[in-house]
Design an enzyme around this catalytic site. Structure first.
Site, PDB file in Angstrom:
ATOM      1  N   TYR A 151      18.040  23.539  18.347  1.00 48.58           N
ATOM      2  CA  TYR A 151      17.846  22.112  17.539  1.00 48.58           C
ATOM      3  C   TYR A 151      16.455  21.529  17.308  1.00 48.58           C
ATOM      4  O   TYR A 151      16.002  21.320  16.443  1.00 48.58           O
ATOM      5  CB  TYR A 151      18.876  21.248  17.932  1.00 48.58           C
ATOM      6  N   ALA A 153      13.643  23.198  17.861  1.00 48.36           N
ATOM      7  CA  ALA A 153      12.876  24.234  17.176  1.00 48.36           C
ATOM      8  C   ALA A 153      13.164  24.128  15.763  1.00 48.36           C
ATOM      9  O   ALA A 153      12.256  24.065  14.884  1.00 48.36           O
ATOM     10  CB  ALA A 153      13.100  25.714  17.632  1.00 48.36           C
TER      11      ALA A 153
HETATM   12  P1  NDP Z   1      27.209  14.445  11.225  1.00 49.01           P
HETATM   13  O1  NDP Z   1      27.191  15.409  12.018  1.00 49.01           O
HETATM   14  O2  NDP Z   1      27.582  12.916  11.224  1.00 49.01           O
HETATM   15  O3  NDP Z   1      26.862  14.894   9.642  1.00 49.01           O
HETATM   16  C1  NDP Z   1      26.427  16.199   9.462  1.00 49.01           C
HETATM   17  C2  NDP Z   1      26.670  16.360   7.905  1.00 49.01           C
HETATM   18  O4  NDP Z   1      25.999  17.787   7.664  1.00 49.01           O
HETATM   19  C3  NDP Z   1      28.065  16.728   7.215  1.00 49.01           C
HETATM   20  O5  NDP Z   1      28.178  16.120   6.134  1.00 49.01           O
HETATM   21  C4  NDP Z   1      28.342  18.035   7.293  1.00 49.01           C
HETATM   22  O6  NDP Z   1      29.357  18.397   6.294  1.00 49.01           O
HETATM   23  C5  NDP Z   1      26.957  18.605   6.878  1.00 49.01           C
HETATM   24  N1  NDP Z   1      26.789  20.047   7.107  1.00 49.01           N
HETATM   25  C6  NDP Z   1      26.850  20.650   8.527  1.00 49.01           C
HETATM   26  N2  NDP Z   1      26.664  21.844   8.397  1.00 49.01           N
HETATM   27  C7  NDP Z   1      26.321  22.266   7.113  1.00 49.01           C
HETATM   28  C8  NDP Z   1      26.125  23.206   6.512  1.00 49.01           C
HETATM   29  N3  NDP Z   1      26.137  24.663   6.796  1.00 49.01           N
HETATM   30  N4  NDP Z   1      25.948  23.267   4.902  1.00 49.01           N
HETATM   31  C9  NDP Z   1      26.001  22.076   4.286  1.00 49.01           C
HETATM   32  N5  NDP Z   1      26.553  20.867   5.096  1.00 49.01           N
HETATM   33  C10 NDP Z   1      26.705  20.898   6.472  1.00 49.01           C
HETATM   34  O7  NDP Z   1      25.446  14.351  11.424  1.00 49.01           O
HETATM   35  P2  NDP Z   1      24.372  13.094  11.389  1.00 49.01           P
HETATM   36  O8  NDP Z   1      24.688  12.072  10.253  1.00 49.01           O
HETATM   37  O9  NDP Z   1      24.454  12.303  12.665  1.00 49.01           O
HETATM   38  O10 NDP Z   1      22.999  13.661  11.121  1.00 49.01           O
HETATM   39  C11 NDP Z   1      22.615  14.001   9.735  1.00 49.01           C
HETATM   40  C12 NDP Z   1      21.142  14.430   9.820  1.00 49.01           C
HETATM   41  O11 NDP Z   1      20.320  13.668  10.832  1.00 49.01           O
HETATM   42  C13 NDP Z   1      21.184  15.915  10.743  1.00 49.01           C
HETATM   43  O12 NDP Z   1      20.150  16.616  10.033  1.00 49.01           O
HETATM   44  C14 NDP Z   1      20.596  15.462  11.958  1.00 49.01           C
HETATM   45  O13 NDP Z   1      20.132  16.560  12.912  1.00 49.01           O
HETATM   46  C15 NDP Z   1      19.824  14.218  11.619  1.00 49.01           C
HETATM   47  N6  NDP Z   1      19.673  13.524  13.006  1.00 49.01           N
HETATM   48  C16 NDP Z   1      20.821  12.886  13.544  1.00 49.01           C
HETATM   49  C17 NDP Z   1      20.653  11.936  14.641  1.00 49.01           C
HETATM   50  C18 NDP Z   1      21.688  11.043  15.229  1.00 49.01           C
HETATM   51  O14 NDP Z   1      21.405  10.693  16.080  1.00 49.01           O
HETATM   52  N7  NDP Z   1      22.778  11.014  14.317  1.00 49.01           N
HETATM   53  C19 NDP Z   1      19.233  11.795  15.257  1.00 49.01           C
HETATM   54  C20 NDP Z   1      17.951  12.426  14.637  1.00 49.01           C
HETATM   55  C21 NDP Z   1      18.391  13.564  13.500  1.00 49.01           C
HETATM   56  P3  NDP Z   1      31.036  18.418   6.479  1.00 49.01           P
HETATM   57  O15 NDP Z   1      31.315  16.817   6.804  1.00 49.01           O
HETATM   58  O16 NDP Z   1      31.368  18.774   5.565  1.00 49.01           O
HETATM   59  O17 NDP Z   1      31.046  19.179   8.025  1.00 49.01           O
END
Ligand code: NDP
Length: 246
Positions: A151, A153
């Site tokens: 993650y 990286a």
């Molecule tokens: P969630 O797990 O709540 O949501 C993830 C989203 O990404 C979902 O809409 C999911 O779709 C989608 N997704 C996952 N895999 C794929 C894929 N292969 N192709 C397309 N869509 C995909 O995550 P967060 O809202 O917490 O995080 C959002 C972003 O913010 C991420 O990049 C995360 O790394 C980053 N982030 C989050 C933090 C936190 O504390 N929450 C902190 C720092 C960064 P589906 O619902 O259909 O599964």
């Protein structure tokens, strides 16, 4: 403006969709598995932002051909897209020594390769329009975090990718910036962050709380706005003042 948001079905992505609609923007968002949630967001949008266009497409960002197909469909339907928000992501709690090839690839392909595929796919249209905004969701983990090698990286890789877009295309009217959130309350942190980690965060974070998805969403629409047109190639930390993790 016209937004494209990956992973808009839940958490931070859903808040970005909602915030952009509330400010009068058109929004196309994608989801991977959460079709029901995507439908609920579309229904909400029709009620709360009837003058805005909102569409949802199923997309696995690891599939570059699918990315190109969805991008083309959205550009055709909307007549263009100005703001691309790379938000879709997965996390993995695993020490480096025990991370398998398959686990490594899943995280890198989703978080980093997916970001590249999506941005590359929009570049020709943005270059033709001489305007574009890339906003990439990284994480405080880009500094390295014990127990999240893949993650961290992937999220560090986004900094190099965004800085490169900023340099390659800044003169062509396209900016690229990274948002690096700390702990935000979503499914991801509910499922993947231990109680001990959350407690540690609350004890050490100067503002004494985790962030809300809306905190990040408001930053996204600011970075998309004219007020942010001179911000390019930056990493904007949004973490309540706690900018490191063990
Ligand atoms: P969630 O797990 O709540 O949501 C993830 C989203 O990404 C979902 O809409 C999911 O779709 C989608 N997704 C996952 N895999 C794929 C894929 N292969 N192709 C397309 N869509 C995909 O995550 P967060 O809202 O917490 O995080 C959002 C972003 O913010 C991420 O990049 C995360 O790394 C980053 N982030 C989050 C933090 C936190 O504390 N929450 C902190 C720092 C960064 P589906 O619902 O259909 O599964």
């Amino acid at each position: 403006m016209r937004f494209f948001v990956t992973g808009g079905s839940r958490g931070i992505g859903a808040a970005i969709v909602e915030q952009a609609l509330s400010e009068g923007h058109d929004v196309a968002f994608t989801y991977r598995e959460s079709a029901d949630r995507a439908q609920a967001i579309l229904a909400d949008a029709a009620r709360t932002a009837p003058l805005c266009r909102c569409r949802a497409d199923a997309l696995d960002v690891r599939d570059s051909a699918a990315v190109d197909r969805v991008t083309d469909a959205v550009i055709e339907a909307f007549g263009g897209v100005e703001v691309v928000v790379v938000n879709a992501g997965i996390t993995l709690n695993r020490l480096a020594a025990t991370t398998s090839d398959e686990e490594w690839r899943a995280v890198i392909e989703t978080n980093l390769s997916g970001a590249f595929y999506v941005c590359r796919s929009f570049l020709p249209a943005m270059l033709a329009e001489k305007f574009g905004r890339f906003i990439l969701l990284s994480s405080i983990s880009h500094r390295g975090v014990s127990g999240q090698a893949a993650y961290a990286a992937s999220k560090a890789g986004l900094l190099g990718l965004s800085a490169t877009f900023a340099k390659e295309y800044g003169r062509r009217g396209i900016t690229s910036n990274v948002i690096s959130p700390g702990l935000i309350a979503t499914d991801m942190t509910q499922d993947a962050t231990s109680e001990a980690s959350r407690t540690w965060w609350m004890e050490h974070c100067p503002v004494g709380r985790s962030g809300a998805p809306a905190d990040v969403a408001r930053l996204v629409t600011f970075l998309a706005s004219d007020a942010a047109s001179f911000i390019n190639g930056q990493v904007i930390e949004i973490n309540g003042g706690l900018d490191w993790v063990p």
